[in-house]
Scaffold this motif. Structure first.
Motif, PDB file in Angstrom:
ATOM      1  N   ILE A   1      -5.002  -3.422  -1.891  1.00  9.42           N
ATOM      2  CA  ILE A   1      -4.479  -4.406  -2.800  1.00  9.42           C
ATOM      3  C   ILE A   1      -4.311  -5.789  -1.988  1.00  9.42           C
ATOM      4  CG2 ILE A   1      -2.077  -3.954  -1.720  1.00  9.42           C
ATOM      5  CD1 ILE A   1      -1.197  -4.437  -4.799  1.00  9.42           C
TER       6      ILE A   1
ATOM      7  N   CYS B   1      -5.575  -3.869  -7.671  1.00 12.00           N
ATOM      8  CA  CYS B   1      -5.193  -2.927  -7.048  1.00 12.00           C
ATOM      9  C   CYS B   1      -6.278  -1.911  -7.357  1.00 12.00           C
ATOM     10  CB  CYS B   1      -3.883  -2.302  -7.233  1.00 12.00           C
ATOM     11  SG  CYS B   1      -3.568  -0.807  -6.165  1.00 12.00           S
TER      12      CYS B   1
ATOM     13  N   LYS C   1       0.698  -1.218   0.105  1.00 17.41           N
ATOM     14  CA  LYS C   1       0.111   0.049   0.008  1.00 17.41           C
ATOM     15  C   LYS C   1       0.868   1.150   0.043  1.00 17.41           C
ATOM     16  CE  LYS C   1      -3.346  -0.146   3.063  1.00 17.41           C
ATOM     17  NZ  LYS C   1      -4.793   0.122   2.771  1.00 17.41           N
TER      18      LYS C   1
END
Length: 353
Positions: free
Chosen positions: A194, A212, A178
C-alpha cells in the motif's frame, strides 16, 4: 588445485549479490541513547555492510556503544557526546539518521513539539553542512512536516542543499497501514502493498486504500475508520503509554527498514522503493511524502502518483494547504534560528595598528 580454488572463490564473489556487503559504510545515529535511538541502533547494528556505527547523544552513551560492540557482527561502534562532538560523529558518514529530541506527550500540540525539536534539526543540519555535506540525512524527529523544511533551509543557507539527500522517515505510516489492513483481511502484513502519501501528522497522512494489493474491499464507513486509525496511530500509542512517551519500538523498526533501504540504494541495488517525506514537485506542497526510488545519491527517481479514488482526491486537496503552512513555518523557524545565531556570535575585534 589451489589456483582453481582461488579462481572459484573470485568468481563467486563477483557474481554473488552479497559481494556488495563487502563495501564499508558509516552510519551515524543522532539521539542514540533515547527510546527510539537504542532499539534503532540495535537493529542497524545487524547490517553487515557497516564498518562503523557512530552513536551520538547529549548524554554519555559509552556504555550503550560498548554493549552494541559485543554483538557478533562486523564493524565497530563508536560514541560521541554533546554538541561539541556532533561534527565528529557525523564526519564521513554515508547515512545520518536523527532520532534526537523530545517525544510527543498527551495533549501536546505540534507547534510545542517544534519549539522543542526544531533546534535539534537546525544543529544537526549545520553539523552535516560542515562535516559531511554529501551524506544522506534522514529525520525521525517530529514534527516531520516542519522539521524537514527547517533542515532544508539550514542546508540552503550553508550552500549544500541537495533535495535528493534529505528525508523525513514516514515508513512507520506504511508499516502501520500494512499491519492494520493485513489484520483486517486476515493476510500476512508483509504481503500487503500500500502507498501512503502526504505528510506525517494526522490528516496529512493519506493511505491510498484504493491502491492496496491485495485489494481491500469494505464499506465506505469502514474504509474511513481504517484511514482514521492509520492517521491517529501515533496518538493511540501515546495514550496507551499514559504519558510515558510515544511510539519507540515500532518507529525503530520502521527507521531501521528505511536506513537499510538507503544503504541498498547506495550499494547499487535496483528497484529500491520506499515512501519518504522529501522536497517534491509532485504537488503544490514543497515537501511531500510519496514513493521514491533510492540510488547511490539518495533519491534516484520520484515515482508518479497512482490513480486516486474520489475520496482520496478530496483528502489530498484538504491536506495540501496544511503541508504548505507547515513548510512555511519550518522555513521561518530556520531563518529565525540563523538570525539569532548570527546575533550571538561575537564580532571579531579589529586588528591592532
Amino acid at each position: 588445485m589451489i589456483l582453481f580454488g582461488i579462481l572459484k572463490s573470485t568468481l563467486v564473489a563477483s557474481t554473488s549479490p552479497w559481494r556488495l556487503l563487502a563495501r564499508n559504510y558509516k552510519v551515524t545515529v543522532v539521539g542514540a541513547g533515547g527510546g527510539i535511538g537504542q532499539p534503532l541502533s540495535l537493529l542497524i547494528r545487524q547490517n553487515a555492510g557497516i564498518r562503523e556505527l557512530a552513536l551520538h547523544d547529549i548524554n554519555e552513551i559509552k556504555g550503550i556503544a560498548t554493549d552494541l560492540s559485543h554483538i557478533s557482527m562486523p564493524g565497530r561502534v563508536t560514541s560521541f557526546v554533546g554538541e561539541s562532538e556532533l561534527e565528529a560523529a557525523v564526519s564521513g558518514a554515508n547515512v545520518v539518521v536523527v532520532a534526537a529530541g523530545k517525544p510527543r506527550l498527551p495533549g501536546m500540540e505540534r507547534e510545542q513539539l517544534m519549539a522543542a525539536n526544531g533546534v535539534v534539526a537546525a544543529k544537526v543540519a549545520s553539523a552535516v553542512s560542515v562535516a559531511c555535506p554529501g551524506t544522506l540525512l534522514a529525520f525521525i524527529t517530529n514534527p516531520i512536516n516542519m522539521i524537514v523544511p527547517t533542515a532544508a533551509e539550514i542546508l540552503k543557507a550553508n550552500g549544500v542543499f541537495d533535495p535528493r539527500r534529505l528525508f523525513g522517515i514516514t515508513t512507520l505510516d506504511v508499516v502501520r497501514a500494512k499491519k492494520f489492513i493485513g489484520t483486517a483481511m486476515g493476510k500476512d502484513p508483509r504481503h500487503v502493498d500500500i502507498t501512503v502519501i502526504g505528510g506525517h501528522a494526522g490528516t496529512t497522512i493519506l493511505p491510498l486504500i484504493s491502491t492496496c494489493k491485495p485489494k481491500y474491499v469494505d464499506e465506505d464507513k469502514q474504509i474511513e475508520k481504517m484511514v482514521h486509525r492509520i492517521q491517529e496511530a501515533g496518538t493511540e500509542v501515546v495514550e496507551a503509554k499514559a504519558g510515558s512517551g510515544s511510539a519507540t519500538l515500532s518507529m525503530a523498526f520502521a527507521g531501521a527498514q528505511f536506513v537499510d533501504a538507503l544503504l541498498r540504494g547506495i550499494r547499487g541495488h535496483e528497484g529500491v522503493v520506499e515512501c519518504a517525506f522529501v522536497a517534491s514537485e509532485l504537488t503544490e506542497a514543497p515537501f511531500f511524502a510519496s514513493n521514491v526510488e533510492l540510488g547511490q545519491y539518495g533519491v534516484k527517481r520520484y515515482l508518479d502518483m497512482p490513480q486516486l479514488s474520489e475520496m482520496e482526491m478530496e483528502a489530498l486537496a484538504k491536506l495540501l494547504p496544511i503541508l504548505r503552512k507547515s513548510a512555511e513555518e519550518g522555513i521561518e523557524f530556520a531563518r529565525k534560528y540563523l538570525k539569532e545565531l548570527e546575533e550571538t556570535v561575537p564580532t571579531a575585534l579589529p586588528k591592532a595598528q
